[in-house]
Design a protein around this motif. Structure first.
Motif, mmCIF file in Angstrom:
data_model
loop_
_atom_site.group_PDB
_atom_site.id
_atom_site.type_symbol
_atom_site.label_atom_id
_atom_site.label_comp_id
_atom_site.label_asym_id
_atom_site.label_seq_id
_atom_site.Cartn_x
_atom_site.Cartn_y
_atom_site.Cartn_z
ATOM 1 N N PHE A 142 0.890 -1.342 0.032
ATOM 2 C CA PHE A 142 -0.050 0.123 -0.052
ATOM 3 C C PHE A 142 0.858 1.109 -0.039
ATOM 4 O O PHE A 142 1.773 1.487 0.838
ATOM 5 C CB PHE A 142 -1.035 -0.046 1.135
ATOM 6 C CG PHE A 142 -1.452 -1.181 1.376
ATOM 7 C CD1 PHE A 142 -2.846 -1.283 0.867
ATOM 8 C CD2 PHE A 142 -1.322 -2.283 1.903
ATOM 9 C CE1 PHE A 142 -3.846 -2.397 1.038
ATOM 10 C CE2 PHE A 142 -2.021 -3.433 2.086
ATOM 11 C CZ PHE A 142 -3.313 -3.591 1.535
ATOM 12 N N GLU A 144 0.757 5.481 -0.744
ATOM 13 C CA GLU A 144 0.222 6.543 -0.762
ATOM 14 C C GLU A 144 0.725 7.601 0.002
ATOM 15 O O GLU A 144 0.774 8.851 -0.477
ATOM 16 C CB GLU A 144 -1.574 6.489 -0.726
ATOM 17 C CG GLU A 144 -2.415 5.663 -1.737
ATOM 18 C CD GLU A 144 -3.770 5.647 -1.270
ATOM 19 O OE1 GLU A 144 -4.311 6.684 -0.556
ATOM 20 O OE2 GLU A 144 -4.543 4.914 -1.769
ATOM 21 N N ARG A 172 -4.229 7.390 7.430
ATOM 22 C CA ARG A 172 -5.206 6.834 6.445
ATOM 23 C C ARG A 172 -5.862 5.804 6.872
ATOM 24 O O ARG A 172 -5.393 4.839 7.527
ATOM 25 C CB ARG A 172 -4.531 6.749 5.236
ATOM 26 C CG ARG A 172 -3.782 8.039 4.524
ATOM 27 C CD ARG A 172 -3.100 7.658 3.325
ATOM 28 N NE ARG A 172 -2.486 8.646 2.840
ATOM 29 C CZ ARG A 172 -2.846 9.334 1.668
ATOM 30 N NH1 ARG A 172 -3.751 9.055 0.975
ATOM 31 N NH2 ARG A 172 -2.166 10.760 1.637
ATOM 32 N N TRP A 174 -7.677 2.158 5.450
ATOM 33 C CA TRP A 174 -7.701 1.327 4.185
ATOM 34 C C TRP A 174 -8.454 0.023 4.385
ATOM 35 O O TRP A 174 -8.816 -0.375 5.598
ATOM 36 C CB TRP A 174 -6.104 0.867 4.201
ATOM 37 C CG TRP A 174 -4.917 1.679 4.237
ATOM 38 C CD1 TRP A 174 -4.523 2.479 5.046
ATOM 39 C CD2 TRP A 174 -4.154 2.107 3.233
ATOM 40 N NE1 TRP A 174 -3.455 3.217 4.754
ATOM 41 C CE2 TRP A 174 -3.383 3.107 3.504
ATOM 42 C CE3 TRP A 174 -4.422 1.974 1.502
ATOM 43 C CZ2 TRP A 174 -2.432 3.690 2.740
ATOM 44 C CZ3 TRP A 174 -3.621 2.445 0.890
ATOM 45 C CH2 TRP A 174 -2.604 3.492 1.451
ATOM 46 N N SER A 181 -6.813 3.951 -0.365
ATOM 47 C CA SER A 181 -7.250 4.283 0.822
ATOM 48 C C SER A 181 -8.453 4.716 0.856
ATOM 49 O O SER A 181 -8.972 5.266 -0.251
ATOM 50 C CB SER A 181 -6.315 5.272 1.726
ATOM 51 O OG SER A 181 -6.375 6.318 0.857
ATOM 52 N N THR A 182 -9.199 4.346 1.709
ATOM 53 C CA THR A 182 -10.780 4.702 1.730
ATOM 54 C C THR A 182 -11.106 6.083 2.546
ATOM 55 O O THR A 182 -12.261 6.839 2.434
ATOM 56 C CB THR A 182 -11.541 3.670 2.472
ATOM 57 O OG1 THR A 182 -11.352 3.335 3.836
ATOM 58 C CG2 THR A 182 -11.620 2.275 1.661
#
Length: 314
Positions: A142, A144, A172, A174, A181-182
């Motif tokens: 992941f 970001e 973040r 996830w 990421s949400t």
């Protein structure tokens, strides 16, 4: 309460989820800047004794116990590797696995309490990686965050959801089923060193920052924090929610203190402990024994004590 002295500087301390009298400690030589490391597994009793220790060529920044095997520990190493140790095997047979994909220091590691074969690692290479115990390579990366990822922690209720805290001033959220990421939480204006989920409300998360504060957030409405906890004199290195009381948490700081908070009351600071004489960088709360705390610091001391008592008391 007893105290244990390690040869190197303490970085992380974790209670076993299986045995109430076992604690693991991650340590690094020369304050983690350069040198060796050691993983200690300690036995609690009238005195704290060492059950076993594992030496590493580089510092150990974090560790966690497996949630499915009572003898497995995963350690985050300064060379970017993750090492898995099996306490049921002799030290010469360990580590049983070394996972080396991160490009820089591995700073955080956390085991999934729902899907118990999975764990996460956070690195100064700005990434988080997902692993399973039986695979020699990561399941997913992941990427970001724009700076070091210091902390990563699974949601205690949802097998696929986790949070990460970074030096890019964001936390973040996830979901491993989603491509990215949400949620991006611009939680602080300075680096975020730690985060943790409430063990009683799967929408509540705490973040701890270089700005000396801890903030509590509801991810369903995160424009304004539920609480801002001020009191530490320097950067807050770690925050940990209580497994027994929903609104209680412990924190430790470069101000050398460990503090207890109840974020739902007006005077949120409910305990302060000044037993460390150097940076306090590791704190944990026992899942098996209510009110039992552990801390470690750069003074090479590991303390284990019940909430409400003086850790230095004999």
């Amino acid at each position: 309460m007893p105290v244990f002295k390690t040869p190197f500087n303490g970085y992380s301390v974790k209670f076993s989820p299986f045995y109430e009298n076992q604690v693991a400690v991650a340590t690094s030589q020369n304050f983690g800047i350069l040198g060796n490391g050691r993983v200690h597994v300690l036995q609690l009793g009238p005195a704290i004794t060492e059950r076993v220790a594992f030496d590493t060529a580089d510092g150990v920044y974090d560790l966690c116990w497996s949630e499915s095997h009572d003898s497995l520990i995963v350690a985050a190493i300064a060379d970017g590797s993750l090492k898995i140790y099996d306490l049921s095997l002799p030290p010469t047979a360990n580590p049983i696995r070394s996972l080396h994909e991160h490009g820089r220091e591995c700073h955080g590691v956390d085991f999934n309490t729902v899907r118990k074969d999975s764990f996460l690692s956070a690195s100064w290479d700005d990434t988080v990686k997902l692993w399973t115990v039986d695979r020699p390579t990561s399941v997913r990366t992941f990427k970001e965050h724009a700076y070091c990822v210091y902390s990563v922690v699974w949601n205690p209720r949802h097998a696929d959801v986790f949070a990460s805290a970074s030096g890019d001033c964001t936390a973040r959220i996830w979901d491993v089923r989603e491509p990215g990421s949400t949620m991006i939480l611009p939680a602080h204006e300075f680096e975020i060193l730690s985060c943790d989920w409430s063990k009683y409300d799967d929408c509540i998360i705490a973040t701890a920052s270089v700005d000396k504060s801890i903030k509590v957030w509801d991810v369903r409405n995160y424009r304004v924090p539920l609480a801002v906890l001020n009191g530490h004199g320097y950067a807050v290195r770690k925050v940990k929610f209580s497994p027994h009381r929903g609104s209680m948490m412990a924190s430790c700081s470069y101000d050398m203190t460990v503090r207890l908070w109840d974020y739902m009351v007006e005077d949120a600071l409910i305990g302060r402990y000044d037993h460390h004489t150097e940076f306090a960088v590791g704190v944990d709360m026992s899942v098996l024994v209510e009110g039992l705390l552990a801390s470690c610091g750069w003074d090479e001391l590991v303390y284990v004590w019940p909430h409400g008592t003086d850790p230095r008391a004999p």
